[in-house]
Design a protein around this motif. Sequence first.
Motif, short mmCIF file in Angstrom:
data_model
loop_
_atom_site.label_atom_id
_atom_site.label_comp_id
_atom_site.label_asym_id
_atom_site.label_seq_id
_atom_site.Cartn_x
_atom_site.Cartn_y
_atom_site.Cartn_z
N LEU A 24 0.83 -1.20 0.00
CA LEU A 24 0.00 0.00 0.00
C LEU A 24 0.86 1.25 0.00
O LEU A 24 1.99 1.24 0.51
CB LEU A 24 -0.91 0.01 1.24
CG LEU A 24 -1.85 -1.19 1.38
CD1 LEU A 24 -2.53 -1.15 2.74
CD2 LEU A 24 -2.86 -1.20 0.26
N ASP A 27 -0.27 7.07 2.06
CA ASP A 27 -1.54 7.70 2.42
C ASP A 27 -2.57 6.66 2.86
O ASP A 27 -3.29 6.85 3.84
CB ASP A 27 -2.11 8.52 1.25
CG ASP A 27 -1.29 9.77 0.95
OD1 ASP A 27 -0.56 10.23 1.85
OD2 ASP A 27 -1.41 10.27 -0.18
N THR A 28 -2.64 5.55 2.14
CA THR A 28 -3.57 4.49 2.50
C THR A 28 -3.18 3.86 3.83
O THR A 28 -4.04 3.58 4.67
CB THR A 28 -3.64 3.42 1.39
OG1 THR A 28 -4.01 4.05 0.17
CG2 THR A 28 -4.62 2.32 1.72
N LEU A 32 -5.57 3.59 7.17
CA LEU A 32 -5.84 2.30 7.82
C LEU A 32 -5.30 2.26 9.25
O LEU A 32 -5.91 1.65 10.13
CB LEU A 32 -5.27 1.15 6.98
CG LEU A 32 -5.94 0.95 5.62
CD1 LEU A 32 -5.23 -0.14 4.84
CD2 LEU A 32 -7.42 0.65 5.76
#
Length: 152
Positions: A24, A27-28, A32
Amino acid sequence: MATHGYEAHQKRPKSDAGNREVTLDPDTVAVLTAYKARRAAWRLAAGKDWPDTGLFFVRPDGRPWHPNAVTQRFRRLVKQAGLPPIRLHDLRHGAATLALDAGIDIKVVSDQLGHSTTTLTRDTYQSVVKRLHHEAATAVADRIKNKRRRTA
């Protein structure tokens, strides 16, 4: 998670490729990580009543989201954003198309999707965008121009 009638059931992935690591972007990962902290607070508040489902995304009480509720929420968000109707599963197609359009190697995209062959990825997920048509036309025209220059 799948439904039979309205009843939700956890089920195994279609193949062993369904169990894989996904890389990932930062930012992701941040989004999360923030959700994981929020979920930990919910779990702490619930104490012994927290169900251990093994799922990452759960309701604030720890119970699983019903697939139909997720689909309905997605449809509302799409409509609120003023987007044309799209199915949740279509995001997979869109992500693969964007990755291929960004120049990501077909093998990487195929691995991310859990496909056994790159042929399956190309045949199933590579939508051709207008820009790619223009690039193809320009590449052919350039090739013809270069051939003419060499023979002149």
